[in-house]
Write an enzyme that holds these catalytic residues in place. Sequence first.
Site, short mmCIF file in Angstrom:
data_model
loop_
_atom_site.label_atom_id
_atom_site.label_comp_id
_atom_site.label_asym_id
_atom_site.label_seq_id
_atom_site.Cartn_x
_atom_site.Cartn_y
_atom_site.Cartn_z
N GLU A 44 0.83 -1.21 0.00
CA GLU A 44 0.00 0.00 0.00
C GLU A 44 0.86 1.25 0.00
O GLU A 44 0.66 2.19 -0.78
CB GLU A 44 -0.90 -0.03 1.23
CG GLU A 44 -1.59 1.26 1.60
CD GLU A 44 -2.09 1.22 3.03
OE1 GLU A 44 -1.54 1.97 3.87
OE2 GLU A 44 -3.00 0.44 3.33
N ASP A 105 -6.29 -3.40 -2.33
CA ASP A 105 -6.31 -1.94 -2.53
C ASP A 105 -4.97 -1.46 -3.06
O ASP A 105 -4.90 -0.63 -3.98
CB ASP A 105 -6.67 -1.21 -1.24
CG ASP A 105 -5.67 -1.40 -0.11
OD1 ASP A 105 -5.06 -2.48 -0.04
OD2 ASP A 105 -5.53 -0.48 0.73
#
Length: 366
Positions: A44, A105
Amino acid sequence: MIDARATTTCDKNWAEWDTFKKNFINEGGRVIDASTQRLQSTSEGQAYALFFALVANDRKSFNLLLSWTEANLAEGDLTARLPAWLWGKKDDGSWGVIDKNPASDADLWLAYTLGEAANVWNDKRYAALSTLIAKRILREETATLPKLGLTLLPAPSGFTPSTTSWKLNPSYMPIQILRWFASHSDDDRWDKLISSSVSVITHSAIKGFSPDWTIFDASNGRQTFIPDLQGAEKGNGGYNAIRVYLWAGMLSEQERYRKDILTALKPMATLIEGKGYPPELINIDTGEFNKPASSGFSAAVLPFLKASGAHKAYEEQNLRIQAQTIKTDAYYDQVLAMYARGWQEQRYQFNGKGDVLLKWKSACSN
């Protein structure tokens, strides 16, 4: 750390990016969260920094970040595997991957940023990597759930508490990013992911407050979103959920689901307007919260408050950030602020197709 002066022309002097590089990125392109015991790096964090490098027109840093990510999180080959989520100091004192499970994500932001970088920097390798990672996301990080349809899972494994329930994360589903894949691909699965993601975002916010994690329960023929009381967050919305408001606030006015999402989350805007600050943790069922959040959270909700028409709250949070400056060594707060303030300063925006509109690109073309 990366030399803060190592930027290309037309970057319009994004001082916050220079500071971010100096404080959090080493010479090899590793993003380091020094507040953690393991001095960890995450997929991330790498993906977010790649996006910031694109916004700053800093291709040198972009390539360093990408190279470190591929070499250390993907065993040297992003064409063959998604990046591992967590890297850092292991219990035995060695350094390496601690959790090899990817995070969807991060993978979405990585594929998206590579695709946009391919467009603005005219690089076919970025485009190919973007396409391959996107295909792998569809293959490994989605599942067809009852009533919801094709849905983004947090990772390839580990998020099915039972045969009829799934643990989902609304903050993993930025609609503008999914919209970009749908707009630039002939694969209708991206449209299906948009539809299910909107349902997750709007229906998991039971009282208008987004959870960090939600359980989608399809037992006994029901399809219900319930608070994840077994996880560490105990049904609260906090450090994950703050990104739901951030992504929502940055949606283009041309996005067809923008109004639905902002309406569903309106109670948070009302709460901030009434209290003068966003909460750090909020019980999504009762609305009770623990204490005021940091100024980084105030920065994160700026686009959301503006989009929601909460103008007084928007101005008050700007003042709060001025009065309580975001700490330069607070990694996550700085990430939130980079996204929010970069958008606020119109260094980048998203259009209705999810394309990123870059200030430097416009300036350089004039």
